[in-house]
Design a protein around this motif. Structure first.
Motif, PDB file in Angstrom:
ATOM      1  N   TRP A 280       0.860  -1.143  -0.084  1.00  0.00           N
ATOM      2  CA  TRP A 280       0.186   0.037  -0.061  1.00  0.00           C
ATOM      3  C   TRP A 280       0.797   1.381   0.020  1.00  0.00           C
ATOM      4  CZ3 TRP A 280      -4.549   0.559  -1.647  1.00  0.00           C
ATOM      5  CH2 TRP A 280      -5.625  -0.385  -1.568  1.00  0.00           C
ATOM      6  N   VAL A 281       2.017   1.062   0.762  1.00  0.00           N
ATOM      7  CA  VAL A 281       2.892   2.496   0.669  1.00  0.00           C
ATOM      8  C   VAL A 281       3.121   2.551  -0.820  1.00  0.00           C
ATOM      9  CG1 VAL A 281       5.225   3.216   1.429  1.00  0.00           C
ATOM     10  CG2 VAL A 281       3.653   2.154   3.199  1.00  0.00           C
ATOM     11  N   GLY A 282       3.809   1.414  -1.254  1.00  0.00           N
ATOM     12  CA  GLY A 282       4.214   1.782  -2.742  1.00  0.00           C
ATOM     13  C   GLY A 282       3.002   2.126  -3.668  1.00  0.00           C
ATOM     14  N   GLY A 283       2.140   1.461  -3.646  1.00  0.00           N
ATOM     15  CA  GLY A 283       0.885   1.757  -4.501  1.00  0.00           C
ATOM     16  C   GLY A 283       0.279   3.139  -4.378  1.00  0.00           C
ATOM     17  N   LEU A 284       0.534   3.825  -2.887  1.00  0.00           N
ATOM     18  CA  LEU A 284       0.218   5.244  -3.040  1.00  0.00           C
ATOM     19  C   LEU A 284       1.175   5.972  -2.947  1.00  0.00           C
ATOM     20  CD1 LEU A 284      -2.373   4.494   0.053  1.00  0.00           C
ATOM     21  CD2 LEU A 284      -3.036   4.876  -2.337  1.00  0.00           C
ATOM     22  N   ASN A 285       2.111   5.966  -3.984  1.00  0.00           N
ATOM     23  CA  ASN A 285       3.382   6.678  -4.243  1.00  0.00           C
ATOM     24  C   ASN A 285       3.054   8.028  -4.310  1.00  0.00           C
ATOM     25  OD1 ASN A 285       6.372   6.918  -5.238  1.00  0.00           O
ATOM     26  ND2 ASN A 285       5.027   7.627  -7.158  1.00  0.00           N
ATOM     27  N   ASN A 286       2.059   8.383  -4.869  1.00  0.00           N
ATOM     28  CA  ASN A 286       1.434   9.811  -5.161  1.00  0.00           C
ATOM     29  C   ASN A 286       1.245  10.685  -3.467  1.00  0.00           C
ATOM     30  OD1 ASN A 286      -0.911   8.445  -5.100  1.00  0.00           O
ATOM     31  ND2 ASN A 286      -1.908  10.142  -5.477  1.00  0.00           N
ATOM     32  N   MET A 287       0.988   9.749  -2.614  1.00  0.00           N
ATOM     33  CA  MET A 287       0.866  10.324  -1.304  1.00  0.00           C
ATOM     34  C   MET A 287       1.960  10.120  -0.252  1.00  0.00           C
ATOM     35  SD  MET A 287      -3.116   9.135  -0.773  1.00  0.00           S
ATOM     36  CE  MET A 287      -4.193   9.258  -2.062  1.00  0.00           C
ATOM     37  N   THR A 288       2.444   8.853  -0.682  1.00  0.00           N
ATOM     38  CA  THR A 288       3.862   8.424   0.608  1.00  0.00           C
ATOM     39  C   THR A 288       5.081   9.227   0.188  1.00  0.00           C
ATOM     40  OG1 THR A 288       3.952   6.556  -0.882  1.00  0.00           O
ATOM     41  CG2 THR A 288       2.611   6.385   1.177  1.00  0.00           C
ATOM     42  N   PHE A 289       5.615   9.044  -1.296  1.00  0.00           N
ATOM     43  CA  PHE A 289       6.554   9.439  -1.809  1.00  0.00           C
ATOM     44  C   PHE A 289       6.629  10.603  -2.622  1.00  0.00           C
ATOM     45  CE2 PHE A 289       7.632   4.631  -1.462  1.00  0.00           C
ATOM     46  CZ  PHE A 289       8.150   4.510  -0.524  1.00  0.00           C
ATOM     47  N   GLY A 290       5.438  11.077  -2.860  1.00  0.00           N
ATOM     48  CA  GLY A 290       5.386  12.233  -3.635  1.00  0.00           C
ATOM     49  C   GLY A 290       5.923  13.545  -3.199  1.00  0.00           C
ATOM     50  N   HIS A 291       6.226  13.510  -1.663  1.00  0.00           N
ATOM     51  CA  HIS A 291       6.895  14.712  -1.252  1.00  0.00           C
ATOM     52  C   HIS A 291       8.175  14.919  -1.204  1.00  0.00           C
ATOM     53  CE1 HIS A 291       2.765  15.887   0.361  1.00  0.00           C
ATOM     54  NE2 HIS A 291       2.700  14.801   1.028  1.00  0.00           N
ATOM     55  N   ILE A 292       9.228  13.584  -1.700  1.00  0.00           N
ATOM     56  CA  ILE A 292      10.356  13.843  -1.829  1.00  0.00           C
ATOM     57  C   ILE A 292      10.943  14.530  -2.906  1.00  0.00           C
ATOM     58  CG2 ILE A 292      12.254  12.240  -2.316  1.00  0.00           C
ATOM     59  CD1 ILE A 292      10.958   9.887  -1.355  1.00  0.00           C
ATOM     60  N   PRO A 293      11.560  15.544  -2.935  1.00  0.00           N
ATOM     61  CA  PRO A 293      11.781  16.599  -3.981  1.00  0.00           C
ATOM     62  C   PRO A 293      12.591  16.278  -5.076  1.00  0.00           C
ATOM     63  CG  PRO A 293      13.523  17.293  -2.075  1.00  0.00           C
ATOM     64  CD  PRO A 293      12.482  15.952  -1.859  1.00  0.00           C
ATOM     65  N   ILE A 294      12.163  14.888  -5.705  1.00  0.00           N
ATOM     66  CA  ILE A 294      12.788  14.445  -7.009  1.00  0.00           C
ATOM     67  C   ILE A 294      11.695  14.320  -7.998  1.00  0.00           C
ATOM     68  CG2 ILE A 294      14.134  12.813  -8.098  1.00  0.00           C
ATOM     69  CD1 ILE A 294      15.530  12.112  -5.445  1.00  0.00           C
ATOM     70  N   SER A 295      11.447  14.917  -8.908  1.00  0.00           N
ATOM     71  CA  SER A 295      10.325  14.862  -9.920  1.00  0.00           C
ATOM     72  C   SER A 295      10.734  13.794 -11.037  1.00  0.00           C
ATOM     73  CB  SER A 295      10.077  16.325 -10.540  1.00  0.00           C
ATOM     74  OG  SER A 295       9.353  17.255  -9.424  1.00  0.00           O
ATOM     75  N   ARG A 296      12.102  13.899 -11.565  1.00  0.00           N
ATOM     76  CA  ARG A 296      12.596  13.255 -12.730  1.00  0.00           C
ATOM     77  C   ARG A 296      13.997  12.954 -12.516  1.00  0.00           C
ATOM     78  NH1 ARG A 296       9.548  16.638 -17.408  1.00  0.00           N
ATOM     79  NH2 ARG A 296      10.817  18.398 -16.133  1.00  0.00           N
ATOM     80  N   LEU A 297      14.398  11.918 -12.726  1.00  0.00           N
ATOM     81  CA  LEU A 297      15.870  11.659 -12.622  1.00  0.00           C
ATOM     82  C   LEU A 297      16.601  11.986 -13.865  1.00  0.00           C
ATOM     83  CD1 LEU A 297      15.853   8.194 -10.764  1.00  0.00           C
ATOM     84  CD2 LEU A 297      16.651  10.396 -10.055  1.00  0.00           C
ATOM     85  N   THR A 298      16.596  13.197 -14.256  1.00  0.00           N
ATOM     86  CA  THR A 298      17.521  13.747 -15.291  1.00  0.00           C
ATOM     87  C   THR A 298      18.527  14.993 -14.652  1.00  0.00           C
ATOM     88  OG1 THR A 298      15.821  15.634 -15.900  1.00  0.00           O
ATOM     89  CG2 THR A 298      15.719  13.409 -16.948  1.00  0.00           C
ATOM     90  N   PRO A 299      19.588  15.099 -15.234  1.00  0.00           N
ATOM     91  CA  PRO A 299      20.619  15.742 -14.597  1.00  0.00           C
ATOM     92  C   PRO A 299      20.008  17.181 -14.640  1.00  0.00           C
ATOM     93  CG  PRO A 299      21.773  14.601 -16.252  1.00  0.00           C
ATOM     94  CD  PRO A 299      20.336  14.380 -16.511  1.00  0.00           C
TER      95      PRO A 299
END
Length: 640
Positions: free
Chosen positions: A394-413
């Motif tokens: 459930w933590v992974g499935g609700l990624n937009n609520m659980t990990f969405g606050h980590i300040p990484i939007s896209r892994l590009t330089p």
């Protein structure tokens, strides 16, 4: 002498042993030495151990390595192979009688297999019926009186396209006023942010909501008095004005009110809007007093799904029944309620989810066959399975609520460099993954499976390296791909593996349900999205300023730029973020004049971009023609 493999202790050391006396006919180069495993202690001389027999080239190459290095190499290989016999990991439940209570209770009251199957089917039916009933009430709201049925819009929907997307004078985005539109917003739209820079006058907005205007500070305004620029996110502006709530979403009516001359920034209801002190041809406000039973019921739906998945986890020991039930339940919870694709109606959402489900189910079968089954088979710790595996899923499935606050939007330089805190967050994540990987390596070694997994991950690394080497394409590790790469390392029955595997399966479900199977390789344009092209910029300077007008000339400068780059043949000019001029070298004069309307006393913001046929490059930053007639030159760098 018969060859034999030296025994090893748990710490990888090679114990010494005595050799039987050699006969006169025996050669000092034994079969053990021929296989590259010379005994460590012997009555034979060191020369006998290190001297190859005649005409044995392979042994010669091996013995060219000094004895200490051979010892270290063999100890390393033996350590990687792990103890003999392998120590297969099994979880011994804490409080086993308590954890087995659900299964014992089920067996007591429903002892026969066919009755259990009937009960399971009835359980699925109740789950489906409850879910569909709440979903229907959530997805299809009643008509808004006088305005009809509201249309579902995405959290980033707006009435204006960036740059020159609305065409010359904004004609592609008409009408500018006297129009209304009933809409519906999902919950949690306050989290929708700009992922690329967006210009508002001289301001460059990024990693925040796009809301321009809305009135002064405080909550005294009525909603209909709050006026926003038309490029504002509609749902974020509705939350700012108080028409809908961020927690529950809601419905409303937005109306277009034409041109306004000043947009005041403010902070209300958790949304910070920015100001703009000049004119814009299209504005919006909201109609107050519209009542409707219109809420985003994702939280009641989530509660239903969590309850039913917990029950299935507690009352089943079959890994297949457990995994299939959880996968299907969380997939449709994410896709229909918690993090649906950004489409305007539920019929389209259901269609796209069903289209993605079949390939997702095939991948899920592979995940189960090679990862999940080994972890869950024979596991009778019902509560630990529910808390660790299902909770992690459930933590992974609700990624937009659980990990969405980590300040990484896209892994590009570029994104990592421009997003505040992204590099620190990525460093912390990599260190955490490294520590987790060390623990998983240890358990794989104990089970004697480390050599195979080292080979597998070397293959993964080589494959990613080959992808990186492909020209004109960029590697993009989506989170469903990250889950697939890491899941094999969790295929063992330990408590950490239960948690890690659940999180990774949840990430896979969220990635596929929300975004689909996006390619691991993307073109630079697809990866860029609406970001800056980093194209050449016009060098516009020394405009001719009169009290009521200002004129820009670029003839020679544009001709030189066209000759140098070989692609540009025109110029686009934005005034107050609206395209007011589009001209080409072979048909239009290389100048632009803007006249200040009578009775206005506001500054004007000018941005310029080269054109190539119907496409344009980056715009310059905004130069400002002030109220007092002064000209402020553009700051260096591009804008969008």
């Amino acid at each position: 002498m018969a060859s034999s493999r030296p025994e090893t202790s748990d710490d990888g050391a090679l114990p010494t042993r005595e050799l039987a006396p050699e006969s006169a006919s025996a050669t000092p180069w034994t079969d053990e030495a021929r296989s590259g495993n010379p005994p460590l202690e012997s009555t034979a001389s060191e020369d006998a151990l290190t001297s190859p027999p005649p005409n044995d080239s392979s042994a010669s190459r091996w013995t060219s390595i000094s004895l200490p290095f051979r010892r270290v190499g063999r100890a390393t290989v033996n350590w990687i192979k792990g103890p003999q016999p392998p120590q297969i990991q099994k979880i011994r439940p804490f409080l086993p009688r308590l954890q087995s209570w659900p299964i014992r209770t089920l067996n007591r009251y429903v002892p026969k297999r066919r009755h259990k199957i009937t009960l399971l089917l009835a359980f699925y039916f109740c789950w489906l019926l409850t879910f569909v009933a709440i979903l229907h009430h959530s997805a299809f709201a009643n008509d808004l009186a006088g305005y009809g049925s509201p249309t579902q819009i995405s959290c980033v929907a707006s009435f204006w396209a960036s740059g020159n997307g609305c065409g010359l004078n904004g004609n592609d985005c008409r009408p500018f006023d006297n129009s209304s539109f009933p809409f519906r917003c999902s919950a949690n739209c306050a989290s929708a942010q700009l992922l690329n820079p967006h210009a508002v006058g001289t301001q460059e907005l990024i990693y925040q909501q796009l809301v321009v205007g809305g009135g002064p500070e405080g909550d005294a305004l009525f909603p209909q008095e709050a006026v926003y620029r038309a490029d504002s996110f509609i749902c974020a502006a509705a939350i700012h004005s108080g028409i809908v709530s961020n927690a529950d979403g809601g419905c409303g009516v937005v109306r277009l009110v034409g041109q306004r001359d000043d947009y005041v920034g403010s902070e209300r209801n958790g949304i910070r809007s920015v100001g703009f002190d000049s004119t814009f041809p299209r504005s919006l406000s909201f109609v107050s007093g519209i009542s409707s039973e219109c809420k985003d019921l994702r939280w009641p739906l989530l509660a239903v799904s969590v309850i039913f998945t917990c029950l299935i986890s507690l009352f089943t020991t079959s890994p297949a029944v457990f995994f299939v039930s959880i996968f299907v339940g969380i997939y449709f919870q994410v896709g229909l309620a918690s993090d649906p694709p950004g489409l305007s109606d539920y019929y389209s959402i259901v269609s796209i989810l069903l289209g993605r489900f079949l390939p997702a189910a095939f991948v899920a079968f592979v995940i189960y066959r090679y990862c999940v089954r080994r972890t869950l088979d024979g596991l009778h710790a019902q509560i630990e399975k529910t808390v660790l595996w299902l909770g992690g899923c459930w933590v992974g499935g609700l990624n937009n609520m659980t990990f969405g606050h980590i300040p990484i939007s896209r892994l590009t330089p570029r994104d990592l460099k421009q997003q505040p805190g992204a590099i620190v967050a990525l460093t912390v994540i990599l260190v955490l993954l490294f520590v987790i990987a060390l623990g998983q390596v240890w358990f794989l070694r104990l089970e004697g499976r480390l050599p195979r997994f080292l080979a597998l991950y070397i293959l993964f690394g080589v494959s990613l390296g080959l992808f990186v080497a492909i020209p004109n394409l960029n590697l993009r590790i989506h989170h469903y791909i990250l889950a697939l790469l890491l899941l094999p390392g969790t295929s063992m029955q330990t408590r950490p593996s239960l948690l890690y595997q659940g999180i990774l399966v949840g990430l896979f479900i969220n990635g596929v349900a929300r975004w689909g199977f996006d390619s691991i390789l993307q073109t630079p344009a697809a990866l860029l999205g609406d970001g800056q092209f980093l194209s050449p910029l016009p060098d516009i300077s020394n405009p001719i300023v009169h009290p009521n007008n200002i004129t820009f000339n670029w003839g020679e400068q544009a001709r030189i730029a066209s000759n140098q780059n070989g692609t540009f043949d025109g110029m686009s000019v934005l005034v107050n973020d609206v395209e007011r001029f589009r001209g080409y070298q072979d048909s239009d004069p290389p100048r632009f004049t803007w006249t200040r309307p009578l009775g206005t006393s506001v500054p004007y913001y000018f941005r310029f971009a080269f054109m190539q046929a119907g496409s344009r490059g980056d715009y310059t930053r905004a130069g400002v023609w002030g109220v007092d007639g002064s000209w402020t030159q553009m700051a260096p760098g591009p804008s969008r």
